[in-house]
Design a protein around this motif. Sequence first.
Motif, PDB file in Angstrom:
ATOM      1  N   VAL A   1     -86.308 -22.997   6.141  1.00 20.13           N
ATOM      2  CA  VAL A   1     -85.220 -23.897   6.494  1.00 20.13           C
ATOM      3  C   VAL A   1     -85.787 -25.272   6.812  1.00 20.13           C
ATOM      4  N   ARG A   2     -85.451 -26.247   5.959  1.00 15.61           N
ATOM      5  CA  ARG A   2     -85.924 -27.619   6.151  1.00 15.61           C
ATOM      6  C   ARG A   2     -87.435 -27.676   6.320  1.00 15.61           C
ATOM      7  N   GLY A   3     -88.126 -26.879   5.523  1.00 16.86           N
ATOM      8  CA  GLY A   3     -89.579 -26.885   5.523  1.00 16.86           C
ATOM      9  C   GLY A   3     -90.225 -26.014   6.574  1.00 16.86           C
ATOM     10  N   GLN A   4     -89.439 -25.387   7.418  1.00 17.29           N
ATOM     11  CA  GLN A   4     -89.991 -24.518   8.447  1.00 17.29           C
ATOM     12  C   GLN A   4     -89.848 -23.062   8.031  1.00 17.29           C
ATOM     13  N   LYS A   5     -90.967 -22.361   7.973  1.00 17.31           N
ATOM     14  CA  LYS A   5     -90.968 -20.968   7.560  1.00 17.31           C
ATOM     15  C   LYS A   5     -90.724 -20.074   8.768  1.00 17.31           C
ATOM     16  N   VAL A   6     -89.815 -19.128   8.600  1.00 16.78           N
ATOM     17  CA  VAL A   6     -89.507 -18.189   9.669  1.00 16.78           C
ATOM     18  C   VAL A   6     -89.360 -16.791   9.075  1.00 16.78           C
ATOM     19  N   SER A   7     -89.373 -15.811   9.943  1.00 20.49           N
ATOM     20  CA  SER A   7     -89.090 -14.434   9.535  1.00 20.49           C
ATOM     21  C   SER A   7     -87.887 -13.944  10.328  1.00 20.49           C
ATOM     22  N   LEU A   8     -87.146 -13.023   9.726  1.00 22.13           N
ATOM     23  CA  LEU A   8     -85.941 -12.478  10.343  1.00 22.13           C
ATOM     24  C   LEU A   8     -86.125 -10.986  10.596  1.00 22.13           C
ATOM     25  N   GLY A   9     -85.714 -10.548  11.755  1.00 27.71           N
ATOM     26  CA  GLY A   9     -85.876  -9.149  12.106  1.00 27.71           C
ATOM     27  C   GLY A   9     -84.589  -8.528  12.592  1.00 27.71           C
ATOM     28  N   THR A  10     -84.475  -7.233  12.384  1.00 24.24           N
ATOM     29  CA  THR A  10     -83.314  -6.462  12.819  1.00 24.24           C
ATOM     30  C   THR A  10     -83.566  -5.894  14.208  1.00 24.24           C
ATOM     31  N   GLY A  11     -82.617  -6.081  15.116  1.00 21.96           N
ATOM     32  CA  GLY A  11     -82.729  -5.473  16.427  1.00 21.96           C
ATOM     33  C   GLY A  11     -82.507  -3.970  16.346  1.00 21.96           C
ATOM     34  N   LEU A  12     -83.023  -3.237  17.312  1.00 16.99           N
ATOM     35  CA  LEU A  12     -82.896  -1.777  17.296  1.00 16.99           C
ATOM     36  C   LEU A  12     -81.751  -1.348  18.220  1.00 16.99           C
ATOM     37  N   GLY A  13     -82.059  -0.738  19.333  1.00 17.29           N
ATOM     38  CA  GLY A  13     -80.992  -0.341  20.266  1.00 17.29           C
ATOM     39  C   GLY A  13     -79.990   0.605  19.637  1.00 17.29           C
ATOM     40  N   SER A  14     -78.711   0.282  19.781  1.00 19.35           N
ATOM     41  CA  SER A  14     -77.644   1.156  19.289  1.00 19.35           C
ATOM     42  C   SER A  14     -77.662   1.264  17.764  1.00 19.35           C
ATOM     43  N   ALA A  15     -78.163   0.237  17.076  1.00 14.40           N
ATOM     44  CA  ALA A  15     -78.229   0.290  15.612  1.00 14.40           C
ATOM     45  C   ALA A  15     -79.144   1.418  15.153  1.00 14.40           C
ATOM     46  N   LEU A  16     -80.282   1.565  15.808  1.00 11.57           N
ATOM     47  CA  LEU A  16     -81.185   2.660  15.463  1.00 11.57           C
ATOM     48  C   LEU A  16     -80.554   4.006  15.816  1.00 11.57           C
TER      49      LEU A  16
END
Length: 256
Positions: free
Chosen positions: A215-230
């Motif tokens: 995003v606009r030259g900034q590299k990031v990673s996205l993660g899924t939260g656990l909790g109730s989803a797991l």
Amino acid sequence: MARILTLFLTLILASTAWSQDTSLRRLETGEDSKGWGAVGRLEIGGRGFCTGALIAPDLVLTAAHCLFHRKSGARIDVDKIEFRAGWRNGRAEAYGTVRKAAVHPDYRFGGATGTERVVNDLAVLKLHHPIRKSGIRPFETAGRLRKGSKIGVVSYAIGREQAPSLQQACRVMGRQQGVYVMSCNVDFGSSGAPVFSFDGDDVRIASVVSAKADVRGQKVSLGTGLGSALDDVLDALSRDTVAVNRSVGGAKFVKP
């Protein structure tokens, strides 16, 4: 979807000065890998790979999108998936074939929009036989991460597919609707990699890598939260129900 996700990331990044951390340590020897043997490479139908980690001797946590053909959107037969615990330099500490798999009940490959594609991107694989070997200890899971939390990732990826790499110095940049934006260094193949929280000597899985973004030259990673989803995924697995998703499209990683 791209516009929604880009806006979400832009808002997160506007409130932080962190950039992607790039320090990686290759776990190439048995000594290097001590304590990380429960992380392994998932071989997907001989055509690709993801990363996964044991949360029980017979349960592998990974990303849901790893279980779908990238182009057709069809589910991949579980008998074409193999878990290679501690894989490095052509050998694994243990091998596991998959008996069944479950994805989050609300996950729709190629059908979700915005953060929904990431927030439900969880799957659990049940192996035919538990992996019970000295040096391979399944990880416990952790609760919610906070902005600024120190985290780490162990993953395989393109260019480092023959041995896992450890990054133990990245941070949570923000969280919204169950999606973590992180400064961790990930690439193709890191999908499903465990994101670890550190509390003294206690190391637990707190998230799963779902995507990378720029995003606009900034590299990031996205993660899924656990909790109730797991919990939802484990419940589906225990009921022996595997949702068949026939939607098409999508990509292994989301790029705004």
